[in-house]
Design a protein around this motif. Sequence first.
Motif, PDB file in Angstrom:
ATOM      1  N   ARG A 154       0.858  -1.179   0.000  1.00  0.00           N
ATOM      2  CA  ARG A 154       0.000   0.000   0.000  1.00  0.00           C
ATOM      3  C   ARG A 154       0.894   1.228   0.000  1.00  0.00           C
ATOM      4  N   GLU A 155       0.349   2.362  -0.405  1.00  0.00           N
ATOM      5  CA  GLU A 155       1.135   3.588  -0.375  1.00  0.00           C
ATOM      6  C   GLU A 155       0.260   4.773   0.000  1.00  0.00           C
ATOM      7  N   ARG A 156       0.897   5.739   0.638  1.00  0.00           N
ATOM      8  CA  ARG A 156       0.218   6.979   0.996  1.00  0.00           C
ATOM      9  C   ARG A 156       1.236   8.105   0.907  1.00  0.00           C
ATOM     10  N   THR A 157       0.845   9.214   0.293  1.00  0.00           N
ATOM     11  CA  THR A 157       1.722  10.373   0.178  1.00  0.00           C
ATOM     12  C   THR A 157       1.304  11.411   1.208  1.00  0.00           C
ATOM     13  N   VAL A 158       2.272  11.888   1.963  1.00  0.00           N
ATOM     14  CA  VAL A 158       2.002  12.850   3.033  1.00  0.00           C
ATOM     15  C   VAL A 158       2.927  14.045   2.894  1.00  0.00           C
ATOM     16  N   THR A 159       2.514  15.151   3.495  1.00  0.00           N
ATOM     17  CA  THR A 159       3.331  16.360   3.541  1.00  0.00           C
ATOM     18  C   THR A 159       3.917  16.489   4.935  1.00  0.00           C
ATOM     19  N   VAL A 160       5.223  16.662   5.004  1.00  0.00           N
ATOM     20  CA  VAL A 160       5.908  16.826   6.289  1.00  0.00           C
ATOM     21  C   VAL A 160       6.358  18.281   6.384  1.00  0.00           C
ATOM     22  N   GLU A 161       5.651  19.050   7.208  1.00  0.00           N
ATOM     23  CA  GLU A 161       5.933  20.478   7.370  1.00  0.00           C
ATOM     24  C   GLU A 161       7.188  20.681   8.209  1.00  0.00           C
ATOM     25  N   ALA A 162       8.062  21.566   7.745  1.00  0.00           N
ATOM     26  CA  ALA A 162       9.329  21.806   8.442  1.00  0.00           C
ATOM     27  C   ALA A 162       9.136  22.497   9.792  1.00  0.00           C
ATOM     28  N   ALA A 163       8.042  23.228   9.962  1.00  0.00           N
ATOM     29  CA  ALA A 163       7.820  23.980  11.196  1.00  0.00           C
ATOM     30  C   ALA A 163       7.021  23.185  12.236  1.00  0.00           C
ATOM     31  N   ARG A 164       6.685  21.947  11.941  1.00  0.00           N
ATOM     32  CA  ARG A 164       5.918  21.116  12.867  1.00  0.00           C
ATOM     33  C   ARG A 164       6.811  20.002  13.397  1.00  0.00           C
ATOM     34  N   ALA A 165       6.722  19.750  14.698  1.00  0.00           N
ATOM     35  CA  ALA A 165       7.582  18.733  15.311  1.00  0.00           C
ATOM     36  C   ALA A 165       7.354  17.361  14.684  1.00  0.00           C
ATOM     37  N   TRP A 166       6.105  16.926  14.601  1.00  0.00           N
ATOM     38  CA  TRP A 166       5.805  15.620  14.025  1.00  0.00           C
ATOM     39  C   TRP A 166       4.548  15.698  13.173  1.00  0.00           C
ATOM     40  N   SER A 167       4.586  15.061  12.007  1.00  0.00           N
ATOM     41  CA  SER A 167       3.425  14.994  11.119  1.00  0.00           C
ATOM     42  C   SER A 167       2.864  13.580  11.156  1.00  0.00           C
ATOM     43  N   ASP A 168       1.579  13.467  11.437  1.00  0.00           N
ATOM     44  CA  ASP A 168       0.895  12.182  11.510  1.00  0.00           C
ATOM     45  C   ASP A 168       0.650  11.673  10.089  1.00  0.00           C
ATOM     46  N   THR A 169       1.182  10.507   9.758  1.00  0.00           N
ATOM     47  CA  THR A 169       0.999   9.953   8.411  1.00  0.00           C
ATOM     48  C   THR A 169      -0.363   9.297   8.238  1.00  0.00           C
ATOM     49  N   GLY A 170      -1.047   9.011   9.354  1.00  0.00           N
ATOM     50  CA  GLY A 170      -2.317   8.284   9.275  1.00  0.00           C
ATOM     51  C   GLY A 170      -2.117   6.792   9.051  1.00  0.00           C
ATOM     52  N   ILE A 171      -0.880   6.321   9.191  1.00  0.00           N
ATOM     53  CA  ILE A 171      -0.543   4.917   8.932  1.00  0.00           C
ATOM     54  C   ILE A 171      -0.194   4.226  10.242  1.00  0.00           C
ATOM     55  N   ASP A 172      -0.854   3.120  10.521  1.00  0.00           N
ATOM     56  CA  ASP A 172      -0.514   2.284  11.670  1.00  0.00           C
ATOM     57  C   ASP A 172       0.306   1.100  11.167  1.00  0.00           C
ATOM     58  N   VAL A 173       1.426   0.840  11.807  1.00  0.00           N
ATOM     59  CA  VAL A 173       2.315  -0.251  11.391  1.00  0.00           C
ATOM     60  C   VAL A 173       2.464  -1.266  12.514  1.00  0.00           C
ATOM     61  N   ARG A 174       2.938  -2.440  12.146  1.00  0.00           N
ATOM     62  CA  ARG A 174       3.190  -3.509  13.106  1.00  0.00           C
ATOM     63  C   ARG A 174       4.688  -3.791  13.181  1.00  0.00           C
ATOM     64  N   ARG A 175       5.142  -4.227  14.348  1.00  0.00           N
ATOM     65  CA  ARG A 175       6.554  -4.567  14.532  1.00  0.00           C
ATOM     66  C   ARG A 175       6.990  -5.569  13.463  1.00  0.00           C
ATOM     67  N   GLY A 176       8.099  -5.290  12.797  1.00  0.00           N
ATOM     68  CA  GLY A 176       8.624  -6.174  11.763  1.00  0.00           C
ATOM     69  C   GLY A 176       8.086  -5.901  10.376  1.00  0.00           C
ATOM     70  N   GLN A 177       7.064  -5.031  10.258  1.00  0.00           N
ATOM     71  CA  GLN A 177       6.482  -4.723   8.949  1.00  0.00           C
ATOM     72  C   GLN A 177       7.475  -3.928   8.102  1.00  0.00           C
ATOM     73  N   GLU A 178       7.556  -4.265   6.819  1.00  0.00           N
ATOM     74  CA  GLU A 178       8.454  -3.540   5.913  1.00  0.00           C
ATOM     75  C   GLU A 178       7.848  -2.196   5.548  1.00  0.00           C
ATOM     76  N   ILE A 179       8.681  -1.163   5.585  1.00  0.00           N
ATOM     77  CA  ILE A 179       8.274   0.194   5.206  1.00  0.00           C
ATOM     78  C   ILE A 179       9.352   0.760   4.287  1.00  0.00           C
TER      79      ILE A 179
END
Length: 199
Positions: free
Chosen positions: A84-109
């Motif tokens: 699956r894929e999702r494109t997100v914008t990571v703002e430079a002035a924000r500490a963390w941007s939520d991708t809306g993606i939940d992952v599991r331990r060991g999952q390939e990203i």
Amino acid sequence: MKRRLVRSGFVVVLGGVATLAAADTLVLRDGKRVKGTLVEVRGGSVEFEERGRSRTYDRDDVRRIELDEYGSSSDDRGGTAGMRERTVTVEAARAWSDTGIDVRRGQEIRFKASGKIRWGPDRSDGPGGEGGRHYNANRPLPDRPGAALVGRIGGGHDVFFVGDDDGAMRARDDGRLYLGINDDYLQDNSGSFRVTVYY
């Protein structure tokens, strides 16, 4: 190329979880066809993502699921075929941007990042960050380049380096994936990175 996997009137999902990407189609018993991405089939429910929002359907309301497969090989897509894929914008002035993606331990990203940010007077860099090594104990990753793309899973402090590397990595924990900038002073930052996450 489209294939239909059906057993006893329903889709067959290997391992109980579907991880195919692209435009899957959910065909409901009332005749409605919903385009999106199959997320998971578990017990009596089907989780399906439509236009970036996840929705759960009762399994009895689903006639079939048509899985749309990529025609190219995994080598043609940099090892991301079937993800699956999702494109997100990571703002430079924000500490963390939520991708809306939940992952599991060991999952390939995998990540594919582009763009440039300004992160201080006369400083402008891409996802790989500033050249050379510039240690700063206050940054999320002190020994990695400033302004580089970094990630975190969940609310913890286990930050990992992403940069401009598009190679595969494994999730170190279960939880929500966040992306940010390796910088300790965000107030003078501007711009953003555009990041496609394959998961």
